[in-house]
Design an enzyme around this catalytic site. Structure first.
Site, PDB file in Angstrom:
ATOM      1  N   ARG A  67      -5.558 -99.166  24.554  1.00 32.51           N
ATOM      2  CA  ARG A  67      -5.984-100.497  24.985  1.00 32.51           C
ATOM      3  C   ARG A  67      -6.604-101.321  23.857  1.00 32.51           C
ATOM      4  O   ARG A  67      -7.249-100.781  22.962  1.00 32.51           O
ATOM      5  CB  ARG A  67      -6.992-100.386  26.135  1.00 32.51           C
ATOM      6  N   HIS A  92      -0.747-100.299  25.518  1.00 32.62           N
ATOM      7  CA  HIS A  92       0.488 -99.640  25.056  1.00 32.62           C
ATOM      8  C   HIS A  92       1.541-100.624  24.542  1.00 32.62           C
ATOM      9  O   HIS A  92       2.731-100.489  24.829  1.00 32.62           O
ATOM     10  CB  HIS A  92       1.076 -98.779  26.167  1.00 32.62           C
ATOM     11  N   HIS A 163       3.977 -90.388  24.260  1.00 35.37           N
ATOM     12  CA  HIS A 163       3.359 -90.349  25.591  1.00 35.37           C
ATOM     13  C   HIS A 163       4.065 -89.348  26.505  1.00 35.37           C
ATOM     14  O   HIS A 163       4.265 -89.615  27.695  1.00 35.37           O
ATOM     15  CB  HIS A 163       3.379 -91.751  26.203  1.00 35.37           C
ATOM     16  N   TYR A 165       4.564 -86.423  29.069  1.00 33.37           N
ATOM     17  CA  TYR A 165       3.809 -85.745  30.115  1.00 33.37           C
ATOM     18  C   TYR A 165       4.293 -84.304  30.175  1.00 33.37           C
ATOM     19  O   TYR A 165       5.460 -84.043  30.475  1.00 33.37           O
ATOM     20  CB  TYR A 165       4.053 -86.390  31.471  1.00 33.37           C
ATOM     21  N   GLU A 294      -2.208 -87.581  23.703  1.00 31.73           N
ATOM     22  CA  GLU A 294      -1.726 -88.668  22.856  1.00 31.73           C
ATOM     23  C   GLU A 294      -2.571 -88.735  21.584  1.00 31.73           C
ATOM     24  O   GLU A 294      -3.673 -89.270  21.590  1.00 31.73           O
ATOM     25  CB  GLU A 294      -1.800 -90.000  23.605  1.00 31.73           C
TER      26      GLU A 294
END
Length: 329
Positions: A67, A92, A163, A165, A294
């Site tokens: 952010r 992002h 990013h 997962y 990340e």
């Protein structure tokens, strides 16, 4: 530009399928404790799907990961106002960051692929033309290494990350609660109610955020989520600088992942905002279906003078790397 996929394999059980849309890691198959391959990343069905909604599954984030408070920053006395896509904040890379771009494939072999993208001056209101490269390399000892490179023709800012997962039980496992996590960090960057750093640091010892000794995610996720009302983990760890940055294991599969990086921070995110609206590989992904680690500079680092610098100067390229190594326990 044509959407493409490419499969990497090291011949020792590590197989990765990637796309040139956002450099997405669509699947990552590693041997479990019984020698059987398991796909351990949440992903979509096909490369074209990454042009739509995807909660940043497996993609490269840029120009800035995480952010930027109020979507603005000042560089050499000039204020820049970026596109905002997280309330009043920039997240992002903005409304159409690097994750939605079709990258060039500069090189592709059995164990290596090199992507590149040229971000024009003014894209998402960032200054300068930024040229970036992302290289995925598989080693023979079952590691996936990501190398980042960025150069600019005008002073700008950049903070690239991946990013993905992960769910070490498999992408179709229910949640991540049984995973044992260890993070080599003694503090976090403190944040306000909208997850923007205050500039202060938060010591993790004795709190739900302390992973200096291994613990399962499930035993502390509810308590962590009550802090800042995050619904789980969504916090930047200030890494101690010794390797590995993190180690994660899953009991059923026996898969172990170690993370090594030269970046100073790492966002541990537990998939709090996944809401069942995205389906991939025959699975509807739900809250806490996967976790992200990340590696990065700190969130909102351009607006915090005591944080590491994300400024890129003309003629001074910046590089970083992250490695995810897999084995069994």
């Amino acid at each position: 530009m044509q959407v493409k996929t490419h499969e990497l394999s090291n011949g020792n059980g590590l197989n990765v399928t990637v796309s040139n849309v956002g450099c997405a890691i669509i699947s990552l198959k590693v041997p479990d404790k019984n020698g059987q391959p398991r796909d351990i990343v949440l992903g979509l069905d096909k490369a074209e799907d990454y042009l739509g909604k995807h909660f940043y599954l497996g993609v490269i984030i840029g120009r800035i990961g995480n952010r930027i408070g109020n979507g603005k920053f000042t560089l050499d006395g000039k204020e820049y106002r970026l596109n905002t896509n997280d309330g009043k904040h920039h997240l992002h890379g903005g409304t159409e960051g690097f994750d939605k771009k079709i990258w060039n494939i500069d090189e592709a072999t059995a164990q290596k692929i090199v992507f590149s993208y040229v971000s024009p001056d003014g894209e998402e209101n960032y200054p300068g033309q930024l040229t970036v490269r992302c290289t995925y390399t598989l080693s023979n000892d079952n590691a996936l290494r990501i190398d980042y490179y960025a150069e600019t023709d005008t002073k700008t800012i950049c903070n690239l990350t991946n990013h993905s997962y992960f769910n070490l039980e498999g992408f179709d496992a229910k949640n991540i609660y049984d995973h044992t996590m260890q993070i080599n960090a003694s503090k976090l960057t403190s944040v306000d109610e909208s997850l923007i750093p205050t500039g202060a640091f938060y010591l993790v010892e004795g709190t739900p955020f302390d992973f200096n000794k291994p613990k399962t995610i499930g035993e502390v996720i509810e308590k962590a989520g009550a802090v800042n009302n995050t619904g789980g983990f969504d916090h930047n760890y200030v890494l101690n600088g010794t390797s590995p940055a993190a180690t994660v294991t899953a009991p059923s599969s026996g898969i172990k992942m170690t993370v090594t990086t030269d970046m100073p921070g790492m966002q541990f995110y537990s998939g709090n905002f996944i809401d069942g609206s995205v389906t991939g590989k025959g699975v509807t992904y739900q809250k806490h279906s996967g976790f992200c680690l990340e590696t990065q500079l700190f969130p909102d680092t351009i607006n915090q003078p005591n944080f590491p610098s994300c400024i890129v100067e003309k003629g001074k390229p910046v590089t970083s790397f992250t490695e995810f190594k897999f084995g069994t326990v």
